[in-house]
Structure formats: structure tokens, C-alpha cells
Design a protein around this motif. Sequence first.
Motif, short mmCIF file in Angstrom:
data_model
loop_
_atom_site.label_atom_id
_atom_site.label_comp_id
_atom_site.label_asym_id
_atom_site.label_seq_id
_atom_site.Cartn_x
_atom_site.Cartn_y
_atom_site.Cartn_z
N MET A 1 0.94 -1.16 -0.08
CA MET A 1 0.10 -0.02 0.00
C MET A 1 1.09 1.29 0.09
SD MET A 1 -2.85 0.99 2.88
CE MET A 1 -4.47 0.27 1.99
N SER A 2 0.63 2.04 -1.10
CA SER A 2 1.56 3.15 -1.06
C SER A 2 1.38 4.14 -0.06
CB SER A 2 1.48 3.68 -2.49
OG SER A 2 0.27 4.00 -2.84
N ASP A 3 0.17 4.47 0.45
CA ASP A 3 -0.14 5.49 1.35
C ASP A 3 0.27 5.14 2.76
OD1 ASP A 3 -3.38 6.73 0.22
OD2 ASP A 3 -1.20 6.45 -0.94
N SER A 4 0.85 4.01 3.15
CA SER A 4 1.07 3.40 4.37
C SER A 4 2.17 4.54 5.05
CB SER A 4 1.45 2.11 4.47
OG SER A 4 2.79 1.94 3.87
N LYS A 5 3.14 4.84 4.46
CA LYS A 5 4.13 5.65 4.92
C LYS A 5 3.62 7.11 5.13
CE LYS A 5 9.06 6.75 4.41
NZ LYS A 5 9.59 5.85 5.53
N SER A 6 2.80 7.81 4.21
CA SER A 6 2.44 9.15 4.53
C SER A 6 1.34 8.92 5.71
CB SER A 6 1.65 9.60 3.35
OG SER A 6 0.75 8.78 2.84
N ALA A 7 0.59 7.76 5.68
CA ALA A 7 -0.49 7.75 6.81
C ALA A 7 0.20 7.86 8.17
CB ALA A 7 -1.09 6.55 6.72
N GLU A 8 1.40 7.36 8.29
CA GLU A 8 2.27 7.21 9.60
C GLU A 8 2.68 8.45 9.96
OE1 GLU A 8 5.24 4.25 9.46
OE2 GLU A 8 3.93 2.85 8.53
N SER A 9 3.05 9.39 9.21
CA SER A 9 3.58 10.63 9.29
C SER A 9 2.48 11.75 9.69
CB SER A 9 4.71 11.17 8.43
OG SER A 9 3.82 11.36 7.13
N ASN A 10 1.25 11.39 9.24
CA ASN A 10 0.08 12.24 9.50
C ASN A 10 -0.60 12.45 10.74
OD1 ASN A 10 0.04 13.15 6.71
ND2 ASN A 10 -1.60 11.70 6.24
N LEU A 11 -0.52 13.30 11.48
CA LEU A 11 -1.01 13.47 12.88
C LEU A 11 -2.55 13.77 13.15
CD1 LEU A 11 1.95 15.76 14.34
CD2 LEU A 11 1.74 13.24 14.55
N LEU A 12 -2.99 13.26 13.69
CA LEU A 12 -4.60 13.24 14.07
C LEU A 12 -4.77 13.55 15.24
CD1 LEU A 12 -6.35 10.17 12.29
CD2 LEU A 12 -6.32 12.57 11.44
N SER A 13 -5.84 14.44 15.56
CA SER A 13 -6.54 14.52 16.86
C SER A 13 -7.67 14.28 16.99
CB SER A 13 -6.35 16.15 17.13
OG SER A 13 -6.91 16.33 18.51
N VAL A 14 -8.09 13.46 17.97
CA VAL A 14 -9.86 13.13 18.04
C VAL A 14 -10.16 13.14 19.60
CG1 VAL A 14 -9.28 10.65 18.10
CG2 VAL A 14 -11.31 11.28 17.13
N ASP A 15 -11.49 13.56 19.52
CA ASP A 15 -12.05 13.50 20.82
C ASP A 15 -12.86 12.23 21.07
OD1 ASP A 15 -10.94 16.20 21.25
OD2 ASP A 15 -12.98 17.02 20.67
N PHE A 16 -13.10 11.68 22.09
CA PHE A 16 -13.98 10.51 22.38
C PHE A 16 -14.77 10.72 23.63
CE2 PHE A 16 -9.95 9.58 24.40
CZ PHE A 16 -10.33 9.29 25.61
N GLU A 17 -15.89 9.91 23.57
CA GLU A 17 -16.75 9.57 24.68
C GLU A 17 -17.22 8.00 24.78
OE1 GLU A 17 -20.39 11.51 27.71
OE2 GLU A 17 -20.35 12.11 25.39
N ILE A 18 -16.86 7.49 25.97
CA ILE A 18 -17.19 6.03 25.87
C ILE A 18 -18.46 5.87 26.88
CG2 ILE A 18 -16.11 3.72 26.32
CD1 ILE A 18 -14.73 5.40 24.13
N PHE A 19 -19.54 5.11 26.28
CA PHE A 19 -20.45 5.03 27.19
C PHE A 19 -20.55 3.27 27.83
CE2 PHE A 19 -21.35 8.19 24.41
CZ PHE A 19 -22.17 8.97 25.06
N GLY A 20 -21.19 3.05 28.76
CA GLY A 20 -21.17 1.59 29.36
C GLY A 20 -20.77 1.64 30.82
N HIS A 21 -20.20 0.43 31.30
CA HIS A 21 -19.62 0.23 32.66
C HIS A 21 -18.31 0.67 32.38
CE1 HIS A 21 -18.67 -0.81 36.63
NE2 HIS A 21 -18.04 -1.72 36.11
N VAL A 22 -17.89 1.80 32.59
CA VAL A 22 -16.23 2.15 32.06
C VAL A 22 -15.76 2.79 33.30
CG1 VAL A 22 -16.75 2.35 29.57
CG2 VAL A 22 -17.43 4.30 31.13
N GLN A 23 -14.55 2.12 33.59
CA GLN A 23 -13.83 2.58 34.77
C GLN A 23 -12.45 2.35 34.23
OE1 GLN A 23 -14.86 4.32 37.59
NE2 GLN A 23 -16.84 4.07 36.55
N GLY A 24 -11.39 2.90 35.16
CA GLY A 24 -9.99 2.30 34.95
C GLY A 24 -9.32 3.09 34.08
N LEU A 25 -9.31 4.52 34.28
CA LEU A 25 -8.77 5.52 33.53
C LEU A 25 -7.08 5.12 33.33
CD1 LEU A 25 -10.30 8.84 34.75
CD2 LEU A 25 -11.01 7.51 32.77
N TYR A 26 -6.68 4.85 34.40
CA TYR A 26 -5.19 4.00 34.38
C TYR A 26 -4.94 3.53 33.06
CZ TYR A 26 -1.26 1.28 35.29
OH TYR A 26 -0.06 0.47 35.20
N TYR A 27 -5.93 2.54 32.84
CA TYR A 27 -5.52 1.76 31.59
C TYR A 27 -5.62 2.52 30.26
CZ TYR A 27 -6.36 -2.41 34.82
OH TYR A 27 -5.81 -3.11 35.87
#
Length: 100
Positions: A1-27
Motif C-alpha cells: 500500500m503506497s499510502d502507508s508511509k504518509s499515513a504514519e507521518s500524518n498527525l490526528l487529533s480526536v475527541d472521544f466519549e465512551i459509554f457503558g460500565h467504564v472505569q479504569g482511567l489508568y488503563y
Amino acid sequence: MSDSKSAESNLLSVDFEIFGHVQGLYYTEKEGLQLGLVGWVKNTYSGTVVGQVQGPADKVEEMKFWLSKQGSPSSRITRAVFSNERSIDKVEVSGFKTRF
């Protein structure tokens, strides 16, 4: 795949929200650091976990998968919402921290 090298150097930022029984921020912090990402994570009063991750696009995608499918050992994730995904020129935070 020719795009794999450029994909590795591209930086992303993403926000998230996780629902359910979620604990363990350490992990979440540990997983982010192992992947070489920066960001933050915190519990909300409504019982979800929110945060932001930044780093190489391929590693951000790995983290998104971990957040939505695996999580901490005692998690039961029902839904993961990712928003504000955007390309960035450089990471905007340092380290991976739990916020209170």
C-alpha cells in the motif's frame, strides 16, 4: 500500500466519549502511552469517560479500536463516540494524563 508511509507521518487529533460500565482511567492512560500518543482522559458525572488523543494517524486508529472494543479489564463498553477528528501539524498537549 503506497499510502502507508504518509499515513504514519500524518498527525490526528480526536475527541472521544465512551459509554457503558467504564472505569479504569489508568488503563486508558497506559494504552495511550504504549502507543506513543498524547492526550487526556477523565470520568464524567454522567458515568461516561471522555478525552482526547493525538498522534500518528495509524496509532490513533489503534487507540480508537481499543477504546471502542476493549477498554480496561472490567469495562463493558456499549458505545463509543468519536468527534472533532482533524489533522494537526504538531501535537498540542504533552504526555497522557488523567484529568479530574
